[in-house]
Design an enzyme around this catalytic site. Structure first.
Site: not given
Length: 293
Positions: A75-76
């Site tokens: 979840k960058r």
């Protein structure tokens, strides 16, 4: 506890990380011929520092050696050069000196956050194009509190998650591959089946990553709304339902390693059967939403 207080700390962390990797190998070996992909969650490795991250990297390499796709669940999302660094580290190659570049984590897909804007997603999309990779953009996540932000309605009457889906759909039109799908997909939780149906209609050519089945409460029927009219285009994730499957038969966890692997495989087969049967019962036309109004 610090390194100075306990000289064995480094060794103990390495041992834990090795346990992670060996555990993951057992899971992969149990499902490699019946599941297309695995999705390691980066946070559980990062919390053990460099040794944990190394276990993550080794897990990715091992899964790929068994011809499985790897979805890096990290979840960058950040701005400018930071987003570019994340994109290169997970999907591309990094500079190792003397003009050489090398892949580091080298996952096939990465989960990314859209909430800093479309320019923060572009470095990830660029690496997808360059390296034949993909991303899943968070649209409507499976957690209970997701609506606090994602369900907010703008001045045009659209929710945040619909706006994200429209962006993803636009990228699909721009980057559609020969299968008809796009390497730019979305995360849509099965715990919100009505919203999933809306989003599938908005994103007909995108692959949807579907968390929430099983332990989070979503059923196979809930999952079907994320598939397209042909019963394709979705990857359904189950984590706790697979990892802890042995608890049904061995509630105290007192099973052998081989018995554990058998339960993992059985749970995966049961999941596939459950979803396949649900898909066979459902009408998957894109216009279902309009017809039911």
């Amino acid at each position: 506890m610090t390194y100075q207080q306990d000289g064995n700390l480094t060794t103990r962390i390495q041992q834990i990380a090795n346990c992670f990797f060996n555990f993951n190998k057992d899971i992969i070996d149990s499902v490699k011929d019946i599941a297309p992909a695995v999705k390691p969650q980066m946070a559980f490795y990062e919390m053990y520092g460099w040794a944990g991250v190394l276990a993550y990297q080794k897990t990715v390499e091992y899964a790929k050696s068994k011809e499985m796709l790897v979805i890096g669940d990290a979840k960058r999302g950040d701005i400018g050069n930071t987003a570019q660094a994340y994109a290169k580290g997970h999907l591309g190659k990094v500079d190792i000196g003397n003009g050489e570049e090398a892949p580091i984590f080298d996952v096939d897909f990465l989960t990314v956050s859209p909430y800093l804007g479309d320019d923060t997603l572009q470095p990830f999309i660029d690496e997808c194009i360059k390296n034949n990779k993909g991303i899943f953009v968070l649209a409507k996540t499976s957690n209970f509190g997701s609506g606090y932000i994602q369900d907010k309605v703008d001045q045009e009457g659209k929710t945040i998650y619909e706006t994200v889906a429209e962006y993803v759909a636009q990228q699909a039109e721009r980057l559609k591959i020969k299968t008809g799908y796009s390497p730019i997909g979305a995360v849509v939780g099965a715990t919100y089946p009505e919203q999933a149906l809306k989003l599938r209609n908005i994103m007909p050519n995108n692959i949807i990553l579907v968390p929430g089945y099983g332990a989070q409460g979503a059923t196979a029927k809930d999952v079907t709304n994320s598939f397209d009219k042909d019963g394709l285009g979705a990857i359904v994730n189950s984590s706790r339902g697979i990892i802890y499957a042995h608890k049904k038969r061995y509630p105290n966890g007192d099973c052998t390693r081989e018995q554990y692997k058998e339960e993992v495989r059985k749970a995966t087969e049961d999941m596939k059967k459950d979803i396949t049967q649900a898909l066979e019962k459902e009408d998957k036309g894109y216009n279902k939403l309009d017809r039911d109004r």
